[in-house]
Enzyme design. Structure first.
Site, mmCIF file in Angstrom:
data_model
loop_
_atom_site.group_PDB
_atom_site.id
_atom_site.type_symbol
_atom_site.label_atom_id
_atom_site.label_comp_id
_atom_site.label_asym_id
_atom_site.label_seq_id
_atom_site.Cartn_x
_atom_site.Cartn_y
_atom_site.Cartn_z
ATOM 1 N N ASP A 33 0.848 -1.192 0.000
ATOM 2 C CA ASP A 33 0.000 0.000 0.000
ATOM 3 C C ASP A 33 0.887 1.246 0.000
ATOM 4 O O ASP A 33 1.883 1.329 0.724
ATOM 5 C CB ASP A 33 -0.923 -0.005 1.225
ATOM 6 C CG ASP A 33 -2.046 0.993 1.088
ATOM 7 O OD1 ASP A 33 -3.215 0.561 0.945
ATOM 8 O OD2 ASP A 33 -1.781 2.227 1.117
ATOM 9 N N ILE A 34 0.503 2.214 -0.807
ATOM 10 C CA ILE A 34 1.310 3.431 -0.959
ATOM 11 C C ILE A 34 1.269 4.303 0.302
ATOM 12 O O ILE A 34 2.154 5.129 0.522
ATOM 13 C CB ILE A 34 0.828 4.216 -2.204
ATOM 14 C CG1 ILE A 34 1.917 5.074 -2.792
ATOM 15 C CG2 ILE A 34 -0.423 5.029 -1.908
ATOM 16 C CD1 ILE A 34 1.597 5.602 -4.183
ATOM 17 N N ASN A 91 -13.039 -3.306 2.113
ATOM 18 C CA ASN A 91 -14.055 -2.260 2.174
ATOM 19 C C ASN A 91 -14.979 -2.359 0.966
ATOM 20 O O ASN A 91 -14.517 -2.519 -0.168
ATOM 21 C CB ASN A 91 -13.388 -0.881 2.206
ATOM 22 C CG ASN A 91 -12.626 -0.642 3.485
ATOM 23 O OD1 ASN A 91 -13.122 -0.953 4.567
ATOM 24 N ND2 ASN A 91 -11.417 -0.116 3.387
ATOM 25 N N GLU A 99 -12.160 3.488 -1.345
ATOM 26 C CA GLU A 99 -11.679 4.571 -2.207
ATOM 27 C C GLU A 99 -11.429 4.111 -3.634
ATOM 28 O O GLU A 99 -11.642 4.878 -4.579
ATOM 29 C CB GLU A 99 -10.363 5.151 -1.642
ATOM 30 C CG GLU A 99 -10.563 5.946 -0.362
ATOM 31 C CD GLU A 99 -9.247 6.360 0.268
ATOM 32 O OE1 GLU A 99 -8.181 6.035 -0.296
ATOM 33 O OE2 GLU A 99 -9.301 6.987 1.338
ATOM 34 N N VAL A 100 -10.930 2.904 -3.780
ATOM 35 C CA VAL A 100 -10.574 2.423 -5.121
ATOM 36 C C VAL A 100 -11.602 1.375 -5.559
ATOM 37 O O VAL A 100 -11.776 0.347 -4.893
ATOM 38 C CB VAL A 100 -9.153 1.824 -5.140
ATOM 39 C CG1 VAL A 100 -8.808 1.321 -6.536
ATOM 40 C CG2 VAL A 100 -8.125 2.849 -4.669
ATOM 41 N N HIS A 104 -10.354 -5.298 -3.458
ATOM 42 C CA HIS A 104 -9.030 -5.551 -2.888
ATOM 43 C C HIS A 104 -9.168 -5.933 -1.430
ATOM 44 O O HIS A 104 -10.097 -5.502 -0.743
ATOM 45 C CB HIS A 104 -8.107 -4.336 -3.030
ATOM 46 C CG HIS A 104 -8.699 -3.047 -2.553
ATOM 47 N ND1 HIS A 104 -9.628 -2.338 -3.294
ATOM 48 C CD2 HIS A 104 -8.519 -2.337 -1.418
ATOM 49 C CE1 HIS A 104 -9.978 -1.253 -2.633
ATOM 50 N NE2 HIS A 104 -9.331 -1.227 -1.481
ATOM 51 N N HIS A 106 -6.990 -5.776 2.114
ATOM 52 C CA HIS A 106 -5.819 -5.239 2.817
ATOM 53 C C HIS A 106 -5.300 -6.315 3.763
ATOM 54 O O HIS A 106 -6.090 -6.910 4.516
ATOM 55 C CB HIS A 106 -6.209 -4.039 3.682
ATOM 56 C CG HIS A 106 -6.771 -2.855 2.947
ATOM 57 N ND1 HIS A 106 -6.067 -1.678 2.774
ATOM 58 C CD2 HIS A 106 -7.984 -2.649 2.366
ATOM 59 C CE1 HIS A 106 -6.821 -0.802 2.123
ATOM 60 N NE2 HIS A 106 -7.997 -1.367 1.867
HETATM 61 P P1 AMP Z 1 -9.816 1.401 0.168
HETATM 62 O O1 AMP Z 1 -10.156 2.591 1.011
HETATM 63 O O2 AMP Z 1 -10.156 0.097 0.838
HETATM 64 O O3 AMP Z 1 -10.378 1.522 -1.224
HETATM 65 O O4 AMP Z 1 -8.231 1.386 0.065
HETATM 66 C C1 AMP Z 1 -7.521 1.867 -1.033
HETATM 67 C C2 AMP Z 1 -6.066 1.781 -0.678
HETATM 68 O O5 AMP Z 1 -5.299 1.907 -1.865
HETATM 69 C C3 AMP Z 1 -5.580 2.856 0.279
HETATM 70 O O6 AMP Z 1 -5.035 2.240 1.445
HETATM 71 C C4 AMP Z 1 -4.505 3.600 -0.533
HETATM 72 O O7 AMP Z 1 -3.398 4.008 0.252
HETATM 73 C C5 AMP Z 1 -4.109 2.554 -1.552
HETATM 74 N N1 AMP Z 1 -3.559 3.061 -2.802
HETATM 75 C C6 AMP Z 1 -4.074 4.028 -3.591
HETATM 76 N N2 AMP Z 1 -3.307 4.187 -4.685
HETATM 77 C C7 AMP Z 1 -2.296 3.297 -4.589
HETATM 78 C C8 AMP Z 1 -1.176 2.971 -5.408
HETATM 79 N N3 AMP Z 1 -0.921 3.605 -6.572
HETATM 80 N N4 AMP Z 1 -0.335 1.984 -4.987
HETATM 81 C C9 AMP Z 1 -0.556 1.349 -3.833
HETATM 82 N N5 AMP Z 1 -1.596 1.603 -3.019
HETATM 83 C C10 AMP Z 1 -2.457 2.567 -3.379
#
Ligand code: AMP
Length: 121
Positions: A33-34, A91, A99-100, A104, A106
């Site tokens: 995770d970034i 999530n 967010e994405v 996925h 974690h």
């Molecule tokens: P979520 O809130 O469950 O959608 O988590 C999305 C996660 O993706 C967050 O913890 C971000 O820090 C992570 N994230 C977003 N962009 C990147 C990226 N380019 N590389 C790695 N992790 C990312």
């Protein structure tokens, strides 16, 4: 919700932007995770186009679901955190703060992680 091919994890899967890869097989890609929330924070994503857990669990093949969750377990084992423990989070949707929009999981580990949820504010 329709899958958005332009989401950041789709772009990582296509190799358009880099990631810090820790594992890959036919079903899954795992990368750091970034913005890590624990000493070890790895994301595992399926290779198919699924918006979230609801979409993946209902729409993916049995083989894809099994392959994906085996990969999650392997990544955690390879991180060396089976014994001290780890937390999995997936999530789904706005209340969860997803967010994405590509499913996925974690993997969080590396210290005692405290209560499951943050105190209500
Ligand atoms: P979520 O809130 O469950 O959608 O988590 C999305 C996660 O993706 C967050 O913890 C971000 O820090 C992570 N994230 C977003 N962009 C990147 C990226 N380019 N590389 C790695 N992790 C990312």
């Amino acid at each position: 919700m329709a899958y958005d091919d332009a989401n950041i994890f789709a772009r990582i899967l296509r190799g358009e932007i880099p990631c810090d890869k820790v594992y890959e097989d036919a079903h899954a890609l795992a990368f750091k995770d970034i913005n890590p929330q624990a000493p070890q924070h790895v994301l595992v994503i399926p290779k198919g186009a699924y918006v979230s857990f609801a979409d993946f669990s209902a729409g993916a093949s049995t083989e894809a679901i099994a392959g994906f969750f085996r990969a999650v377990g392997k990544v955690a084992s390879d991180l060396g955190v089976d014994a001290p423990g780890y937390r999995l989070i997936a999530n789904h949707g706005p209340d969860s703060h997803q967010e994405v929009p590509h499913f996925h999981v974690h993997i969080l580990a590396g210290r005692p992680l405290g209560p499951m949820l943050a105190a209500r504010s």
